[in-house]
Design a protein around this motif. Structure first.
Motif, PDB file in Angstrom:
ATOM      1  N   TRP B  34       0.851  -1.179   0.000  1.00 57.59           N
ATOM      2  CA  TRP B  34       0.000   0.000   0.000  1.00 57.59           C
ATOM      3  C   TRP B  34       0.893   1.237   0.000  1.00 57.59           C
ATOM      4  CZ3 TRP B  34      -5.172   0.347  -0.648  1.00 57.59           C
ATOM      5  CH2 TRP B  34      -5.960  -0.794  -0.402  1.00 57.59           C
ATOM      6  N   TYR B  35       0.560   2.173  -0.872  1.00 55.44           N
ATOM      7  CA  TYR B  35       1.232   3.467  -0.933  1.00 55.44           C
ATOM      8  C   TYR B  35       0.159   4.551  -0.860  1.00 55.44           C
ATOM      9  CZ  TYR B  35       5.814   1.655  -2.421  1.00 55.44           C
ATOM     10  OH  TYR B  35       7.034   1.029  -2.475  1.00 55.44           O
ATOM     11  N   ARG B  36       0.580   5.738  -0.455  1.00 52.18           N
ATOM     12  CA  ARG B  36      -0.339   6.882  -0.413  1.00 52.18           C
ATOM     13  C   ARG B  36       0.284   8.018  -1.214  1.00 52.18           C
ATOM     14  NH1 ARG B  36      -2.123   9.690   5.233  1.00 52.18           N
ATOM     15  NH2 ARG B  36       0.101  10.144   5.382  1.00 52.18           N
ATOM     16  N   GLN B  37      -0.522   8.641  -2.076  1.00 52.74           N
ATOM     17  CA  GLN B  37      -0.022   9.728  -2.904  1.00 52.74           C
ATOM     18  C   GLN B  37      -0.853  10.980  -2.684  1.00 52.74           C
ATOM     19  OE1 GLN B  37      -0.058   9.018  -7.175  1.00 52.74           O
ATOM     20  NE2 GLN B  37       1.674  10.382  -7.505  1.00 52.74           N
ATOM     21  N   SER B  38      -0.233  11.998  -2.124  1.00 53.44           N
ATOM     22  CA  SER B  38      -0.890  13.279  -1.938  1.00 53.44           C
ATOM     23  C   SER B  38      -0.684  14.110  -3.190  1.00 53.44           C
ATOM     24  CB  SER B  38      -0.321  13.997  -0.714  1.00 53.44           C
ATOM     25  OG  SER B  38      -0.514  13.212   0.446  1.00 53.44           O
ATOM     26  N   LEU B  39      -1.494  15.139  -3.351  1.00 55.01           N
ATOM     27  CA  LEU B  39      -1.470  15.972  -4.546  1.00 55.01           C
ATOM     28  C   LEU B  39      -0.092  16.592  -4.751  1.00 55.01           C
ATOM     29  CD1 LEU B  39      -3.399  16.929  -6.764  1.00 55.01           C
ATOM     30  CD2 LEU B  39      -3.789  18.992  -5.399  1.00 55.01           C
ATOM     31  N   GLY B  40       0.469  16.379  -5.940  1.00 56.60           N
ATOM     32  CA  GLY B  40       1.756  16.974  -6.266  1.00 56.60           C
ATOM     33  C   GLY B  40       2.957  16.262  -5.682  1.00 56.60           C
ATOM     34  N   GLN B  41       2.707  15.113  -5.089  1.00 52.54           N
ATOM     35  CA  GLN B  41       3.801  14.354  -4.471  1.00 52.54           C
ATOM     36  C   GLN B  41       3.921  12.978  -5.123  1.00 52.54           C
ATOM     37  OE1 GLN B  41       5.676  15.785  -1.926  1.00 52.54           O
ATOM     38  NE2 GLN B  41       4.431  17.591  -2.347  1.00 52.54           N
ATOM     39  N   GLY B  42       5.071  12.344  -4.901  1.00 52.53           N
ATOM     40  CA  GLY B  42       5.207  10.961  -5.323  1.00 52.53           C
ATOM     41  C   GLY B  42       4.563  10.049  -4.295  1.00 52.53           C
ATOM     42  N   PRO B  43       4.320   8.798  -4.664  1.00 52.81           N
ATOM     43  CA  PRO B  43       3.737   7.857  -3.708  1.00 52.81           C
ATOM     44  C   PRO B  43       4.647   7.632  -2.499  1.00 52.81           C
ATOM     45  CG  PRO B  43       3.588   7.021  -5.957  1.00 52.81           C
ATOM     46  CD  PRO B  43       4.488   8.215  -5.998  1.00 52.81           C
ATOM     47  N   GLU B  44       4.029   7.468  -1.322  1.00 54.10           N
ATOM     48  CA  GLU B  44       4.771   7.179  -0.101  1.00 54.10           C
ATOM     49  C   GLU B  44       4.373   5.801   0.405  1.00 54.10           C
ATOM     50  OE1 GLU B  44       5.443  11.134   2.427  1.00 54.10           O
ATOM     51  OE2 GLU B  44       3.338  10.772   1.970  1.00 54.10           O
ATOM     52  N   PHE B  45       5.370   5.023   0.756  1.00 55.22           N
ATOM     53  CA  PHE B  45       5.160   3.662   1.235  1.00 55.22           C
ATOM     54  C   PHE B  45       4.389   3.651   2.549  1.00 55.22           C
ATOM     55  CE2 PHE B  45       6.095  -0.726   2.062  1.00 55.22           C
ATOM     56  CZ  PHE B  45       6.385  -0.807   3.423  1.00 55.22           C
ATOM     57  N   LEU B  46       3.421   2.743   2.647  1.00 47.82           N
ATOM     58  CA  LEU B  46       2.676   2.567   3.895  1.00 47.82           C
ATOM     59  C   LEU B  46       2.993   1.210   4.533  1.00 47.82           C
ATOM     60  CD1 LEU B  46      -0.861   3.932   2.912  1.00 47.82           C
ATOM     61  CD2 LEU B  46       0.916   5.104   4.225  1.00 47.82           C
ATOM     62  N   ILE B  47       2.725   0.126   3.770  1.00 49.00           N
ATOM     63  CA  ILE B  47       2.843  -1.207   4.359  1.00 49.00           C
ATOM     64  C   ILE B  47       3.067  -2.233   3.266  1.00 49.00           C
ATOM     65  CG2 ILE B  47       0.349  -1.580   4.279  1.00 49.00           C
ATOM     66  CD1 ILE B  47       0.599  -3.094   6.979  1.00 49.00           C
ATOM     67  N   TYR B  48       3.754  -3.333   3.640  1.00 53.41           N
ATOM     68  CA  TYR B  48       4.094  -4.401   2.708  1.00 53.41           C
ATOM     69  C   TYR B  48       3.718  -5.738   3.340  1.00 53.41           C
ATOM     70  CZ  TYR B  48       7.658  -7.841   1.082  1.00 53.41           C
ATOM     71  OH  TYR B  48       8.330  -8.963   0.649  1.00 53.41           O
ATOM     72  N   PHE B  49       2.954  -6.533   2.584  1.00 51.28           N
ATOM     73  CA  PHE B  49       2.561  -7.868   3.018  1.00 51.28           C
ATOM     74  C   PHE B  49       3.310  -8.915   2.196  1.00 51.28           C
ATOM     75  CE2 PHE B  49      -1.061  -7.377   5.832  1.00 51.28           C
ATOM     76  CZ  PHE B  49      -1.518  -6.099   5.549  1.00 51.28           C
TER      77      PHE B  49
END
Lengths: 116, 115
Positions: B34-49
Motif C-alpha cells: 500500500w502506498y499513499r499519494q498526496s497531490l503533487g507528491q510521489g507515492p509514499e510507502f505505507l505497508i508491505y505484506f
C-alpha cells in the motif's frame, strides 16, 4: 532517509522533439525504477536500473544510471502525445540496512505535456 | 481480472468517520503493498505484506491506520477517525514471488476525500 529530486518539475514539448528528465539521489542508488502515471490511473512500470553505467531502452524511451549511481536520466526521442503523463523515479533501499527492495522512495514526478 | 483492482475508486467521507479501502491483487502475487499519494507528491510507502503477514508496516503514519490480508490475497486498508490530512490517493500494488524485474503492478488507486 533517501531523497530523490526530479527535474524539471514540468515540461512542455512539441510533438517530435526529444526531451530528458533527470532524477538525482542524495545517496547511492541500489535500484532505480522509472514509472509513468496518467491522471486517474495507476503507475506503469517502464524500466529498472541497478548497475553503474547501465542503460536500457524500450521503444523510444532510454534510461541511464550514472557510474556513481546517484543520478539517472530518462530520454524520450521523437516525443508523441501518447508520451504525456507524470514520470516518477523511485529508489529502493539496500538490503542489510533494514530496507526492503520493494519499499520504494519516489521523487515528486515530472509532468510532461506533448503538444501535437 | 488481469490487473490489480481497487475499490472504491472514489470515497468522500466526513471527518471522524471510518473508511475501508479494498485491494484485489493479481492472482498468484504473494507480495502486496500500500502506498499513499498526496497531490503533487510521489507515492509514499505505507505497508508491505508477504502472504498473510505484514512484513513491514513502518510507513503507516499512526495507529488510526491498519491493514489486513487474512487469506493472503485481498487486502483491506482501514482508517479510523479520518482527518482532512488523510485525503489522498491510496495505491495498492502487487508483485510476483519470483521477483523478476522488480516491477510492482499498481492498481488505479482509491481517491479518498475527507471533508
Amino acid at each position: 532517509s533517501q531523497e530523490l529530486e526530479q527535474s524539471p518539475q514540468s515540461l512542455i514539448v512539441q510533438e517530435g522533439k526529444n526531451l530528458t528528465i533527470n532524477c538525482t539521489s542524495s545517496k547511492t542508488l541500489y535500484g532505480l525504477y522509472w514509472y509513468k502515471q496518467k491522471y486517474g490511473e495507476g503507475l506503469i512500470f517502464l524500466m529498472m536500473l541497478q548497475k553503474g553505467g547501465e542503460e536500457k531502452s524500450h521503444e523510444k524511451i532510454t534510461a541511464k544510471l550514472d557510474e556513481k549511481k546517484q543520478q539517472s536520466s530518462l530520454h524520450i526521442t521523437a516525443s508523441q502525445p501518447s508520451h504525456a503523463g507524470i514520470y516518477l523515479c523511485g529508489a529502493d533501499s539496500p538490503r542489510g540496512s533494514g530496507g526492503s527492495n520493494y519499499k520504494l522512495t519516489f521523487g515528486k514526478g515530472t509532468l510532461l505535456t506533448v503538444n501535437p | 481480472g488481469a490487473g490489480v483492482s481497487q475499490t472504491p475508486s472514489n470515497k468522500v467521507t466526513e471527518k471522524g468517520k471510518y473508511v475501508e479501502l479494498r485491494c484485489d491483487p493479481i492472482s498468484g502475487h504473494t507480495a502486496l503493498y500500500w502506498y499513499r499519494q498526496s497531490l503533487g507528491q510521489g507515492p509514499e510507502f505505507l505497508i508491505y505484506f508477504q502472504g498473510t503477514g505484514a512484513a513491514d508496516d513502518s510507513g503507516l503514519p499512526n495507529d488510526r491506520f491498519f491493514a489486513v490480508r487474512p487469506e493472503g490475497s485481498v487486502s483491506t486498508l482501514k482508517i479510523q477517525r479520518t482527518e482532512r490530512g488523510d485525503s489522498a490517493v491510496y495505491l495498492c500494488a502487487s508483485s510476483s514471488p519470483s521477483g523478476g524485474t522488480g516491477e510492482l503492478f499498481f492498481g488505479e488507486g482509491s481517491r479518498l476525500t475527507v471533508l
